[in-house]
Structures are given as structure tokens and as C-alpha cells.
Write an enzyme that holds these catalytic residues in place. Structure first.
Site, PDB file in Angstrom:
ATOM      1  N   CYS A 166      32.779  36.986  54.174  1.00 16.16           N
ATOM      2  CA  CYS A 166      33.656  38.116  53.881  1.00 16.16           C
ATOM      3  C   CYS A 166      32.962  39.479  53.934  1.00 16.16           C
ATOM      4  O   CYS A 166      33.604  40.500  53.700  1.00 16.16           O
ATOM      5  CB  CYS A 166      34.332  37.898  52.533  1.00 16.16           C
ATOM      6  SG  CYS A 166      35.322  36.390  52.510  1.00 16.16           S
ATOM      7  N   HIS A 181      34.919  46.249  47.602  1.00 18.22           N
ATOM      8  CA  HIS A 181      35.234  44.892  48.029  1.00 18.22           C
ATOM      9  C   HIS A 181      36.477  44.433  47.271  1.00 18.22           C
ATOM     10  O   HIS A 181      37.398  43.903  47.868  1.00 18.22           O
ATOM     11  CB  HIS A 181      34.037  43.969  47.787  1.00 18.22           C
ATOM     12  CG  HIS A 181      34.200  42.612  48.370  1.00 18.22           C
ATOM     13  ND1 HIS A 181      34.374  42.400  49.717  1.00 18.22           N
ATOM     14  CD2 HIS A 181      34.232  41.377  47.790  1.00 18.22           C
ATOM     15  CE1 HIS A 181      34.503  41.108  49.958  1.00 18.22           C
ATOM     16  NE2 HIS A 181      34.417  40.463  48.808  1.00 18.22           N
ATOM     17  N   GLU A 220      31.103  43.898  40.538  1.00 20.20           N
ATOM     18  CA  GLU A 220      31.024  45.029  41.469  1.00 20.20           C
ATOM     19  C   GLU A 220      31.010  46.348  40.707  1.00 20.20           C
ATOM     20  O   GLU A 220      30.213  47.249  41.011  1.00 20.20           O
ATOM     21  CB  GLU A 220      32.193  44.991  42.444  1.00 20.20           C
ATOM     22  CG  GLU A 220      32.136  46.092  43.492  1.00 20.20           C
ATOM     23  CD  GLU A 220      33.217  45.966  44.561  1.00 20.20           C
ATOM     24  OE1 GLU A 220      33.138  46.704  45.566  1.00 20.20           O
ATOM     25  OE2 GLU A 220      34.142  45.150  44.395  1.00 20.20           O
ATOM     26  N   LYS A 261      42.577  45.588  49.479  1.00 23.83           N
ATOM     27  CA  LYS A 261      43.020  44.193  49.432  1.00 23.83           C
ATOM     28  C   LYS A 261      44.287  44.041  48.595  1.00 23.83           C
ATOM     29  O   LYS A 261      45.013  43.053  48.742  1.00 23.83           O
ATOM     30  CB  LYS A 261      41.908  43.298  48.876  1.00 23.83           C
ATOM     31  CG  LYS A 261      40.726  43.135  49.819  1.00 23.83           C
ATOM     32  CD  LYS A 261      39.670  42.217  49.230  1.00 23.83           C
ATOM     33  CE  LYS A 261      38.494  42.032  50.173  1.00 23.83           C
ATOM     34  NZ  LYS A 261      37.718  43.278  50.395  1.00 23.83           N
ATOM     35  N   HIS A 300      43.107  39.400  51.155  1.00 26.58           N
ATOM     36  CA  HIS A 300      41.700  39.248  51.525  1.00 26.58           C
ATOM     37  C   HIS A 300      41.650  38.684  52.941  1.00 26.58           C
ATOM     38  O   HIS A 300      41.931  37.506  53.163  1.00 26.58           O
ATOM     39  CB  HIS A 300      40.993  38.313  50.551  1.00 26.58           C
ATOM     40  CG  HIS A 300      39.505  38.375  50.632  1.00 26.58           C
ATOM     41  ND1 HIS A 300      38.840  38.755  51.787  1.00 26.58           N
ATOM     42  CD2 HIS A 300      38.533  38.108  49.717  1.00 26.58           C
ATOM     43  CE1 HIS A 300      37.533  38.716  51.575  1.00 26.58           C
ATOM     44  NE2 HIS A 300      37.330  38.327  50.325  1.00 26.58           N
ATOM     45  N   PHE A 343      30.686  34.982  49.850  1.00 31.95           N
ATOM     46  CA  PHE A 343      30.126  33.736  49.354  1.00 31.95           C
ATOM     47  C   PHE A 343      28.767  33.502  50.008  1.00 31.95           C
ATOM     48  O   PHE A 343      28.537  33.900  51.154  1.00 31.95           O
ATOM     49  CB  PHE A 343      31.050  32.568  49.688  1.00 31.95           C
ATOM     50  CG  PHE A 343      32.267  32.463  48.799  1.00 31.95           C
ATOM     51  CD1 PHE A 343      32.474  33.321  47.746  1.00 31.95           C
ATOM     52  CD2 PHE A 343      33.201  31.469  49.029  1.00 31.95           C
ATOM     53  CE1 PHE A 343      33.593  33.217  46.931  1.00 31.95           C
ATOM     54  CE2 PHE A 343      34.329  31.344  48.227  1.00 31.95           C
ATOM     55  CZ  PHE A 343      34.531  32.210  47.175  1.00 31.95           C
TER      56      PHE A 343
END
Length: 401
Positions: free
Chosen positions: A162, A293, A304, A323, A328, A388
Site C-alpha cells: 500500500c 495514509h 501515524e 481514503k 483504500h 503491511f
């Protein structure tokens, strides 16, 4: 060193295809979330996603026969074509050997993988059409861009999940500043699919109906899809042809948590921010906006925000998550973030975080630009991308100097 500029934007998204439609939707805080239709979601408790409805690849592709390419490759090629058109780039005048394609992804041709697996389980290898086998390799995402635009430089697909689009932009930046390229099409693409939807649900990371980043009651992501590609050029190349410059790529930062497959690490993210700032030659006080993000999971948004506060202090710049509007989009996520960042600089506004209702006491110092876009003079944007595996990638975009 050569300077790198953004001259074309190519979004194919659930809130609009093309820079005009996408930019207007960002300003309006429009949601692209609806009940999933690309597969039957009735067996899932959560059934919403950010799909690109009524996508007709033939309407955008000039050279590729759509039937030979998977959905993610179609997204990548259509987004690249849009970016080239938006840049008003006459590819017949470009040295095609110095024009490259770098595309990021999480799942590659996920829809093709599912179709392949279904045929295999149902009737064995002999029942799998050769066309599906041809479409299967993830590397075809970048190849689709190269073939659609007739590029002869590198054709590279990066599968860093991502944060992959920011990796692609960073790779493109290096090609351009070192003199290996004149033009690079960089970004990402991914498709909504059953297995990713199921996987995030089993992880407990999927919310039911609306993604609410930085809200007290946020509960997870919604899977999305699309293609997000930027046309990047050396400044000399862009100026020589009189191109409109949206923004300048100032630098980037990469690192890896090397700690946990899914849990983000505050210290590592904070260090990635510092790396990006050093690479771009900027200081935290110069950043006007952070395109977060911002997945909408309790852990991601908190970590974050903590990392941002560690670097920026108690009064960081506004920090919103698109998002909340498009879901996402996996490998395309930071590509859409980069497009939104370039539009914020060029058009003078901050995209909102929609679906925000309740302040989170743990995020009291974060301004998420709640629900309504905000006019602003934006000179420098930090575009965050985390993935991830702990793959962190941050890109800095600035107003053209």
C-alpha cells in the site's frame, strides 16, 4: 542535479476519472463508496467498497486491446493515457528510449487470479483458458503502460503493497535526477476482489459502511480500486515544451519497520519522515499540508498521528485522508495521494476527511480538515504511504520554484 516536475495527472477512481472530475470530487468531499458489484458480497457482513463503476477501458485506451489485459493493467494503462493527455505530451516528439513506466501494486491482477483459481478448482488445469494465463503476471501492469504509450525505457512493477505508488514515484525521481530519463509515468493500480475483501474482514480491519479516518469511532478500511499515474519530467524537458507544471517532486524517504507484518511502528515512521525531509532539503515548519495514509483503522491513525507529532511538535500542519472518499486503493493509494497533493498545490485547497463526526481525545492536536475542503495557500505537501510488512514511503511535493 536535475529537477523533477509533475506535468500530468491521470486518476481513474470511484469519485471520477480524469483530473477535472477527480479534482471537483475532492473539493466537494464526494464519496465513491457503494455496495460491491464486481463479486457477490452477500455472504459478508460488510459489503461496501470503492469500485470504479461503469469503467470502459476502450474509451481510454488507444493501442491496447482490452480483452488481452486484466482489470488492474487496464486501470494502469488508462491512468497513464490520461496523464499523458493532461500533460499535453506529444509522445512522437519524445525520445522513447528515455521514457519509462514504473507502477506500484499490492495484488497485481487479483481479479484474474480469482478467475484462474475458480477454473482450476472446478475442472483442473486443462479448463483454464490460455487468455487468463497470459493476463496473470503482475509485471504486466507496467508493461501495459509501456505498450499503450509506446515507451521504450524501463518497464517496472513494484509490489510494495500500500506504499507502492510512493516507491514508484521515488524510483522515477531517481531516474530523472540522475539523467537516465526525460519522462517517467509513475503511480499504481489495483482492483477490488473477493479475497482481499475477505482477508481484511478476517483481520478485523474492515469497517461496515463508511471509512472515518481520525474519528473517535473509526473502525477500519473499505477496499477500493483504480489507477493513479503521474507524468513526471525533468524541469528542462517540461519548460522546453511549455508544459504546465502542477508541482515539483522535492524528494522522498523510504525505510522498513522490520518488526511486525501488519502493525505500524511509530519510531520507524517518524524516522521515515525525517529521511524524506533530509532528502528533499526541507524542515517540518515548511510543510503546509500532510496527505495522510489515514486508513481509518484505530491503530494506523493513532500511530501515524503520533509519528507526525514526534517530528512536527504539538502543532503539525493540517492532515487529511482521501481514503474517506475513495476507500483504500491498495497499491494505488499513495498515487491518488500524490495527485491530490499536486492539485492542492496547484489549485489552493486542502482535501477534506469526510465521515468525521467525533473528535478523538488521543488525536486532539491533529486537524483532519473535517468534512469540508478548505481554501489554502499550499507550498509544500508531505504525502504519506505505509504498508503491511512495514514498508514506509513518503514523497515531498512543492510548488514550482
Amino acid at each position: 542535479m536535475r529537477r523533477v516536475v509533475v506535468t500530468g495527472l491521470g486518476p481513474v477512481s470511484s469519485i471520477g476519472t480524469g483530473v477535472t472530475a477527480f479534482g471537483a470530487a475532492l473539493r466537494a468531499g464526494r464519496s465513491g463508496i457503494s455496495r460491491i458489484s464486481s463479486f457477490d458480497p452477500s455472504g459478508f457482513p460488510h459489503r461496501n467498497g470503492g469500485e470504479v463503476r461503469d469503467f470502459d477501458p476502450a474509451a481510454w485506451l488507444h493501442r491496447l486491446p482490452p480483452e488481452r489485459w486484466g482489470r488492474s493493467s487496464q486501470f494502469a494503462a488508462a491512468a497513464a493515457r490520461l496523464a499523458a493527455d493532461d500533460a499535453k505530451l506529444d509522445l512522437d516528439t519524445v525520445d522513447r528510449g528515455r521514457a519509462h513506466a514504473v507502477i506500484g501494486t499490492t495484488s497485481g491482477e487479483s481479479v484474474v487470479v480469482e478467475a484462474f483459481t475458480a477454473r482450476l478448482v472446478e475442472a483442473g488445469f486443462d479448463a483454464v483458458p490460455a487468455q487468463l494465463v497470459e493476463q496473470l503476471p503482475a509485471g504486466r501492469l507496467a508493461h501495459a503502460v509501456s505498450e499503450e504509450l509506446g515507451l521504450r525505457g524501463e518497464s517496472l512493477t513494484l509490489a510494495t503493497a500500500c506504499s507502492a505508488s510512493n516507491y514508484a514515484i521515488g524510483y522515477a525521481y531517481d531516474l530523472l535526477v540522475t539523467g537516465e530519463a526525460d519522462v517517467v509515468f509513475a503511480g499504481g493500480a489495483d482492483s477490488v476482489c473477493r479475497w482481499a475483501h475477505a482477508g481484511f474482514y478476517r483481520l478485523g480491519a474492515l469497517t461496515e459502511s463508511a471509512c472515518s479516518p481520525f474519528d473517535r469511532d473509526r473502525s477500519g478500511i473499505l477496499t477500493g480500486e483504480g489507477g493513479a499515474v503521474l507524468a513526471l519530467e525533468t524541469r528542462e524537458h517540461a519548460e522546453a515544451r511549455g508544459a504546465h507544471i502542477y508541482a515539483e517532486v522535492l524528494g522522498y524517504g523510504l525505510n522498513c519497520d522490520a518488526n511486525h507484518p501488519v502493525a505500524p511502528d511509530r519510531d520507524s515512521i517518524a524516522e521515515c519522515i525525517r529521511i524524506a525531509h533530509r532528502n528533499a532539503g526541507v524542515t517540518p515548519d515548511q510543510v503546509d499540508y500532510i496527505c495522510a495514509h489515514g486508513t481509518g483503522t484505530p491503530a494506523n491513525d493513532l500511530v501515524e498521528a503520533q509519528a507526525v507529532l514526534e517530528v512536527f511538535g504539538p502543532k503539525p500542519p493540517p492532515m487529511s485522508s482521501i481514503k474517506s472518499m475513495i476507500g483504500h486503493t491498495m497499491g494505488a493509494a499513495s498515487g491518488f495521494g500524490a495527485i491530490a497533493s499536486a492539485l492542492a498545490i496547484d489549485q489552493g485547497f486542502l482535501p477534506p476527511t469526510i465521515n468525521w463526526s467525533h473528535p478523538d481525545p488521543q488525536l486532539a492536536d491533529i486537524d483532519p480538515v473535517p468534512n469540508v475542503a478548505r481554501p489554502a495557500t499550499v507550498r509544500l505537501v508531505q504525502n504519506n504511504g505505509f504498508a503491511f510488512g512495514g514498508n514506509n514511503a513518503i514523497v515531498l511535493l512543492g510548488a514550482a520554484r
